[in-house]
Design an enzyme around this catalytic site. Structure first.
Site, PDB file in Angstrom:
ATOM      1  N   ALA A 106      73.566  -3.144 101.075  1.00 13.77           N
ATOM      2  CA  ALA A 106      72.261  -3.834 101.032  1.00 13.77           C
ATOM      3  C   ALA A 106      72.383  -5.257 100.474  1.00 13.77           C
ATOM      4  CB  ALA A 106      71.311  -3.036 100.157  1.00 13.77           C
ATOM      5  N   GLY A 137      74.413  -4.051  89.738  1.00 11.96           N
ATOM      6  CA  GLY A 137      74.900  -5.384  90.074  1.00 11.96           C
ATOM      7  C   GLY A 137      74.375  -5.883  91.406  1.00 11.96           C
ATOM      8  N   VAL A 138      74.188  -4.982  92.359  1.00  8.93           N
ATOM      9  CA  VAL A 138      73.744  -5.422  93.685  1.00  8.93           C
ATOM     10  C   VAL A 138      72.342  -6.019  93.604  1.00  8.93           C
ATOM     11  CG1 VAL A 138      73.020  -4.546  95.944  1.00  8.93           C
ATOM     12  CG2 VAL A 138      75.251  -3.915  95.026  1.00  8.93           C
ATOM     13  N   ASP A 141      72.306  -9.293  91.622  1.00 10.58           N
ATOM     14  CA  ASP A 141      72.877 -10.428  92.367  1.00 10.58           C
ATOM     15  C   ASP A 141      71.912 -10.927  93.444  1.00 10.58           C
ATOM     16  OD1 ASP A 141      75.193 -10.609  90.936  1.00 10.58           O
ATOM     17  OD2 ASP A 141      76.541  -9.951  92.512  1.00 10.58           O
ATOM     18  N   LYS A 174      76.253 -15.834  87.678  1.00 11.97           N
ATOM     19  CA  LYS A 174      76.512 -15.852  89.122  1.00 11.97           C
ATOM     20  C   LYS A 174      75.548 -14.932  89.869  1.00 11.97           C
ATOM     21  CE  LYS A 174      81.220 -15.479  89.131  1.00 11.97           C
ATOM     22  NZ  LYS A 174      82.503 -15.580  89.825  1.00 11.97           N
ATOM     23  N   PHE A 201      69.779   3.705  80.014  1.00  9.15           N
ATOM     24  CA  PHE A 201      69.752   3.813  81.480  1.00  9.15           C
ATOM     25  C   PHE A 201      71.003   4.528  82.007  1.00  9.15           C
ATOM     26  CE2 PHE A 201      66.841   0.019  81.369  1.00  9.15           C
ATOM     27  CZ  PHE A 201      65.794   0.566  82.108  1.00  9.15           C
ATOM     28  N   LEU A 202      72.101   4.451  81.242  1.00  8.87           N
ATOM     29  CA  LEU A 202      73.373   4.991  81.745  1.00  8.87           C
ATOM     30  C   LEU A 202      73.347   6.512  81.895  1.00  8.87           C
ATOM     31  CD1 LEU A 202      75.918   2.809  79.730  1.00  8.87           C
ATOM     32  CD2 LEU A 202      74.931   2.395  81.994  1.00  8.87           C
ATOM     33  N   ALA A 203      72.403   7.152  81.207  1.00 11.81           N
ATOM     34  CA  ALA A 203      72.349   8.623  81.219  1.00 11.81           C
ATOM     35  C   ALA A 203      72.198   9.165  82.641  1.00 11.81           C
ATOM     36  CB  ALA A 203      71.199   9.110  80.343  1.00 11.81           C
ATOM     37  N   GLU A 216      86.009  -2.653  84.900  1.00 13.92           N
ATOM     38  CA  GLU A 216      85.817  -4.024  84.392  1.00 13.92           C
ATOM     39  C   GLU A 216      86.036  -4.072  82.868  1.00 13.92           C
ATOM     40  OE1 GLU A 216      85.526  -6.730  86.135  1.00 13.92           O
ATOM     41  OE2 GLU A 216      84.596  -6.255  88.061  1.00 13.92           O
TER      42      GLU A 216
END
Ligand SMILES: NC(=O)c1ccc[n+]([C@@H]2O[C@H](COP(=O)([O-])OP(=O)(O)OC[C@H]3O[C@@H](n4cnc5c(N)ncnc54)[C@H](O)[C@@H]3O)[C@@H](O)[C@H]2O)c1
Length: 413
Positions: A106, A137-138, A141, A174, A201-203, A216
């Site tokens: 997407a 990240g998508v 960005d 970026k 949120f990571l849960a 990363e």
């Protein structure tokens, strides 16, 4: 600004000076600087109405009505949409919503254009009303790219919701979308006003995407932070990568060290004037791999396969001892990351390097580990070295029991 007159007497194209009217011969030089400042906060309970952080980022005080455009990842909308809406309502923020799919497919120009259309549809005020991007990240960005284009730039806030987003994609300047087979080929440097990181949120993040973010973090450890590397070894050997979602002391230290290291590297070089960037580690060969692998690899998985090659290159140049080489490859493997991929032929490695040379303005500028936690740049990698590194990684991967086809092993939750 005063113009400077040009001194020489004009001549005709044939060389002789003539009685022609003199061209103006004036030059103006325009110079300006744009200060950039944004905050990166780790804030737990971001969606708790008692927590004012997100409201303040939207310019809300709970008294006067305000508006914002929420650009949100579809899975995040399903999981957290009601809480986001209730939070904004509680702070008298009228929210307009643009939902975007996450995932690499997407990340294209049309998505960014759709976001600008949502800005037009709500009649976003150019300075006071914010775009709030919530997702991986998508989405960050794409939303950041759209924010940088719309009326040549409107303010936006980033709320990263994946591990990769929280330690990398959500905290720099970026933005971008993919184009053709090229990762992030169209993009801008455009700082958010603030980045708000809530590890809660990571849960709900899929285990494979936690491992993806871990790549990363391993990168930051390899190029900058040996203590972080040892911490990661302990996490992976102990409770496993998924424990990073649990919010304990080790998880907090890993995430905050990764963010601190990343910002430390980004800050003096936000616009990448210096093209020797240690954070480019693992990003020389991976852009070609990421979009070519079938089934596709995630960003961090492609970065891991690239880092494995770089570990081997460093080892063969005497920059990384056998023990550290083994530890680096083992950490990636034990974390659940691929070390190699069949698409990574020596020819593709060489082709990606040629593309990286263009991106890095004519030189290879490949960061290699100079011991774990330090980096050195090289400009003279040869085709033969790439082949040797690839063979070395294939042998080590086989010894560690990695699948030969570069498949990503099922990640336990
Ligand atoms: N701008 C930068 O500096 C920078 C740096 C590194 C990476 N990136 C980019 O980031 C992208 C990868 O980001 P990513 O790994 O976050 O992938 P992603 O945005 O595709 O998110 C991964 C998946 O997780 C889902 N998701 C997001 N948050 C969730 C949550 N809290 N719970 C459950 N599911 C959730 C998404 O819908 C998606 O399916 C790549 O395109 C890469 O190029 C950008």
């Amino acid at each position: 600004m005063s113009p400077s007159a040009s001194a020489p007497t004009p001549t005709t194209p044939f060389g002789a000076s003539a009685d022609l009217p003199k061209p103006p011969g004036l030059t103006w030089r325009v110079q300006s600087r744009e200060p950039v400042g944004y905050d990166v906060h780790i804030v737990r309970g971001l969606l708790d109405p008692a927590n004012p952080t997100l409201a303040r980022a939207c310019g809300a005080d709970g008294q006067n009505p305000t508006r914002c455009l929420v650009v949100v990842d579809d899975k995040v909308r399903t999981l957290y949409g009601e809480r986001v809406r209730a939070y904004l309502d509680a702070w008298r923020v009228e929210s307009f919503w643009k939902v975007l799919p996450g995932d690499e497919a997407a990340k294209e120009l049309t998505s960014a254009v759709e976001v600008t259309e949502a800005m037009t549809a709500m009649g976003l005020l150019r300075r006071t009303e914010k775009v709030v991007a919530i997702g991986g990240g998508v989405v960050l960005d794409v939303a950041g790219f759209a924010a940088s284009l719309y009326r040549r730039g409107v303010p936006y806030v980033r709320v990263p919701t994946t591990l990769l987003g929280q330690i990398d994609a959500g905290i720099g300047v970026k933005t971008g979308v993919n184009h053709g087979t090229h990762k992030n080929r169209l993009g801008t440097y455009y700082a958010p006003e603030t980045a708000l990181i809530d590890p809660e949120f990571l849960a709900t993040v899929d285990p494979r995407h936690i491992v993806n973010g871990m790549a990363e973090i391993i990168k930051m450890a390899l190029v900058k932070d040996r203590t972080l590397f040892e911490l990661l070894e302990a996490v992976v050997a102990g409770a496993g990568p998924q424990s990073l979602t649990a919010g304990g002391a080790a998880a907090t230290e890993v995430i905050s060290r990764a963010i601190a290291g990343m910002l430390d590297e980004l800050e003096p070089n936000l616009w990448e004037q210096v093209l020797e960037r240690s954070v480019d580690y693992g990003h020389t060969f991976s852009p070609s791999l990421e979009l070519r692998a079938d089934p596709p690899l995630l960003h961090g998985e492609a970065v891991a396969a690239d880092m494995a090659i770089c570990v081997a290159l460093a080892h063969h140049r005497g920059l990384l001892c056998a023990d550290d080489t083994d530890r680096a490859l083992r950490l990636m493997h034990d974390a659940g990351l691929p070390l190699s991929h069949p698409v990574f032929t020596t020819d593709l490695l060489a082709e990606s390097l040629r593309d990286a040379v263009k991106h890095r303005d004519g030189l290879q500028r490949v960061p290699l580990t100079d011991g774990i936690g330090r980096v050195r740049f090289v400009n003279d990698l040869t085709h033969e070295e790439l082949g040797r590194a690839r063979e070395f990684v294939a042998q080590r991967a086989a010894a560690l029991g990695a699948p030969e086809d570069g498949r990503v092993l099922a990640v336990a939750s």
